[in-house]
Design an enzyme around this catalytic site. Structure first.
Site, short mmCIF file in Angstrom:
data_model
loop_
_atom_site.label_atom_id
_atom_site.label_comp_id
_atom_site.label_asym_id
_atom_site.label_seq_id
_atom_site.Cartn_x
_atom_site.Cartn_y
_atom_site.Cartn_z
CE LYS A 289 0.25 1.38 14.45
NZ LYS A 289 0.43 2.25 13.31
CD GLU B 241 -1.11 0.56 3.68
OE1 GLU B 241 -1.64 1.68 3.54
OE2 GLU B 241 -1.26 -0.13 4.70
#
Ligand code: PSU
Ligand code: MN
Length: 306
Positions: free
Chosen positions: A162, A28
């Site tokens: 996360k 990405e």
């Protein structure tokens, strides 16, 4: 209006790899433009590409540049993108709009999966995926990455999610959406900066071959969507969750106080955590992305076997 042909610009090495049937790993670009500061972003992106080559596969970093979809970026294009200001952050909703208006944008996990499918690439390495944000019961902030995993057939290698996210709710949405969540080589769902968490991963696999086989079987069964491979950060690069918890809470409070919303939330939190850890979060981030790139290359090599 006639149906447009999506005219993809391939880098020279990706074009050659496609022609030769070599394994390719998608990467990405939002992690470059919105996830890490310049110049480390460009250095890390180049390093991750080198790691994939060293593992015997070819990297394909995705981006939209002046309205054209690029699959694989030449070194100078990567450098320019990493330096540029005001690059759009593209997800499923705005990918085609950016191309239609001649814009320049970086691809999130969702948009990279779409680009990979268009280019016939089945494996993608990143750091962390987007997920259900803390407080989502109020904000409804759930990343489009989760729904993309449910509908686009790309295996995404990440280091878990996360702690800026509500990880249990993220796992619940993935389960509802029918996305296989596979911890690599352990039972625990990895927690991005830490190799393990209190949560058990729904699935576990211990080899790249198993992951590749499961991907191919899903396709053969007619099941849409991809897989999330949760690859733990190398132990020597971990940051204890307890060290980060107050920092994440502070970043979240600041985001709430400043009314940050929508696409701005994830980049805001990542930037503040980088600042508040004086760059330590970035070192760990680099180690885990490189680790994910290596595993993705092994999976891509398995898939490329006849
Ligand atoms: N999580 C990270 N690093 C990142 C991102 C997420 O640890 O760089 C980026 C990825 O591109 C991901 C996107 O697809 O943020 C998710 O944004 P949102 O939460 O707005 O969907
Ligand atoms: Mn969001």
């Amino acid at each position: 209006m006639t149906k447009p042909v999506i005219d993809i610009t391939y880098s020279a090495e990706v074009a050659a790899a496609r022609a030769a049937g070599q394994p390719i790993v998608a990467l990405e670009s939002t992690i470059i433009t919105h996830g890490m500061p310049y110049p480390q972003n460009v250095e890390v992106a180049a390093q991750v590409e080198a790691d994939i080559r060293a593992a015997g596969a070819v990297p394909a970093t995705m981006a939209v540049i002046d309205g054209r979809l690029h699959v694989g970026l030449e070194a100078e294009t990567l450098q320019a993108l990493g330096k540029a200001q005001g690059v759009a952050k593209l997800s499923r909703a705005d990918f085609a709009a950016c191309m239609a208006t001649g814009g320049t944008g970086a691809t999130t996990v969702a948009a990279t999966m779409i680009a990979a499918r268009l280019a016939g690439i089945s494996v993608f390495a990143t750091g962390g995926i987007g997920g259900v944000h803390k407080g989502a019961e109020q904000s409804f902030d759930i990343s489009a990455d989760l729904m993309e995993l449910a509908q686009t057939p790309v295996t995404v290698v990440a280091a878990g999610a996360k702690a800026i996210l509500d990880v249990p709710k993220t796992l619940e949405v993935l389960e509802t959406q029918g996305v296989p969540v596979i911890a690599y080589g352990q039972d625990s769902f990895p927690a991005f900066w830490s190799a393990t968490s209190d949560l058990k991963a729904p699935l576990r696999m211990d080899s790249a071959a198993q992951i590749a086989r499961a991907h191919v079987l899903r396709g053969a069964m007619g099941l849409p969507g991809g897989q999330l491979v949760a690859n733990p950060i190398p132990l020597d690069a971990q940051i204890p969750a307890a060290d980060l918890a107050p920092i994440i809470a502070q970043a979240q409070n600041e985001a709430d106080a400043q009314g940050v919303s929508g696409k701005g939330v994830t980049p805001f939190l990542l930037q503040r955590i980088f600042e508040l850890t004086e760059g330590k979060s970035l070192e760990a981030n680099i180690a885990l992305v490189r680790n994910n790139a290596r595993l993705a290359a092994e999976i891509a090599k398995e898939m490329a076997k006849p």
